[in-house]
Write a protein that holds these residues in place. Sequence first.
Motif, PDB file in Angstrom:
ATOM      1  N   TYR A  13       0.822  -1.203   0.000  1.00  0.00           N
ATOM      2  CA  TYR A  13       0.000   0.000   0.000  1.00  0.00           C
ATOM      3  C   TYR A  13       0.860   1.259   0.000  1.00  0.00           C
ATOM      4  O   TYR A  13       0.461   2.282  -0.534  1.00  0.00           O
ATOM      5  CB  TYR A  13      -0.971   0.004   1.180  1.00  0.00           C
ATOM      6  CG  TYR A  13      -2.075  -0.992   1.003  1.00  0.00           C
ATOM      7  CD1 TYR A  13      -2.863  -0.976  -0.138  1.00  0.00           C
ATOM      8  CD2 TYR A  13      -2.325  -1.959   1.956  1.00  0.00           C
ATOM      9  CE1 TYR A  13      -3.868  -1.903  -0.319  1.00  0.00           C
ATOM     10  CE2 TYR A  13      -3.332  -2.881   1.783  1.00  0.00           C
ATOM     11  CZ  TYR A  13      -4.100  -2.849   0.644  1.00  0.00           C
ATOM     12  OH  TYR A  13      -5.088  -3.757   0.469  1.00  0.00           O
ATOM     13  N   THR A  17       0.613   4.151  -3.030  1.00  0.00           N
ATOM     14  CA  THR A  17       0.357   5.582  -2.878  1.00  0.00           C
ATOM     15  C   THR A  17       1.334   6.423  -3.693  1.00  0.00           C
ATOM     16  O   THR A  17       1.094   7.612  -3.895  1.00  0.00           O
ATOM     17  CB  THR A  17       0.422   6.012  -1.406  1.00  0.00           C
ATOM     18  OG1 THR A  17       1.701   5.679  -0.881  1.00  0.00           O
ATOM     19  CG2 THR A  17      -0.665   5.350  -0.591  1.00  0.00           C
ATOM     20  N   GLU A  57      -6.319  11.608  -6.634  1.00  0.00           N
ATOM     21  CA  GLU A  57      -6.419  11.666  -5.184  1.00  0.00           C
ATOM     22  C   GLU A  57      -7.394  10.621  -4.657  1.00  0.00           C
ATOM     23  O   GLU A  57      -7.191  10.076  -3.572  1.00  0.00           O
ATOM     24  CB  GLU A  57      -6.839  13.059  -4.730  1.00  0.00           C
ATOM     25  CG  GLU A  57      -5.746  14.089  -4.894  1.00  0.00           C
ATOM     26  CD  GLU A  57      -4.502  13.752  -4.090  1.00  0.00           C
ATOM     27  OE1 GLU A  57      -4.618  13.282  -2.941  1.00  0.00           O
ATOM     28  OE2 GLU A  57      -3.407  13.954  -4.619  1.00  0.00           O
ATOM     29  N   ALA A  60      -5.526   7.468  -4.257  1.00  0.00           N
ATOM     30  CA  ALA A  60      -4.652   7.500  -3.081  1.00  0.00           C
ATOM     31  C   ALA A  60      -5.456   7.276  -1.807  1.00  0.00           C
ATOM     32  O   ALA A  60      -5.043   6.516  -0.926  1.00  0.00           O
ATOM     33  CB  ALA A  60      -3.916   8.829  -3.014  1.00  0.00           C
ATOM     34  N   GLY A  63      -6.479   3.583  -1.555  1.00  0.00           N
ATOM     35  CA  GLY A  63      -5.370   2.760  -1.079  1.00  0.00           C
ATOM     36  C   GLY A  63      -5.136   2.921   0.404  1.00  0.00           C
ATOM     37  O   GLY A  63      -4.848   1.953   1.110  1.00  0.00           O
ATOM     38  N   PHE A  64      -5.273   4.132   0.906  1.00  0.00           N
ATOM     39  CA  PHE A  64      -5.093   4.395   2.331  1.00  0.00           C
ATOM     40  C   PHE A  64      -6.180   3.706   3.154  1.00  0.00           C
ATOM     41  O   PHE A  64      -5.908   3.099   4.186  1.00  0.00           O
ATOM     42  CB  PHE A  64      -5.110   5.905   2.565  1.00  0.00           C
ATOM     43  CG  PHE A  64      -4.799   6.304   3.966  1.00  0.00           C
ATOM     44  CD1 PHE A  64      -3.522   6.159   4.475  1.00  0.00           C
ATOM     45  CD2 PHE A  64      -5.772   6.838   4.782  1.00  0.00           C
ATOM     46  CE1 PHE A  64      -3.224   6.536   5.770  1.00  0.00           C
ATOM     47  CE2 PHE A  64      -5.498   7.215   6.071  1.00  0.00           C
ATOM     48  CZ  PHE A  64      -4.214   7.065   6.578  1.00  0.00           C
TER      49      PHE A  64
END
Length: 70
Positions: A13, A17, A57, A60, A63-64
Amino acid sequence: MEALASPIALVGYGIATLGPALAVGLIFSAYLNGVARQPEARGLLTPFTILGFAVAEALAILGFVLFFLT
């Protein structure tokens, strides 16, 4: 084997990012290049640039969030 699953997921992960971060840089540089070459195209390029930022974004953030779900 399960003891390695969490560190591998963390590294995966973390690397995932980097993609959106690079995408934002590429989108912004393409926008600046386009406006510098043809300033009258600014109105046409701005919405596409904002949409590109939003998509990058969102990836991202996805993924977070997936990191905390696993």
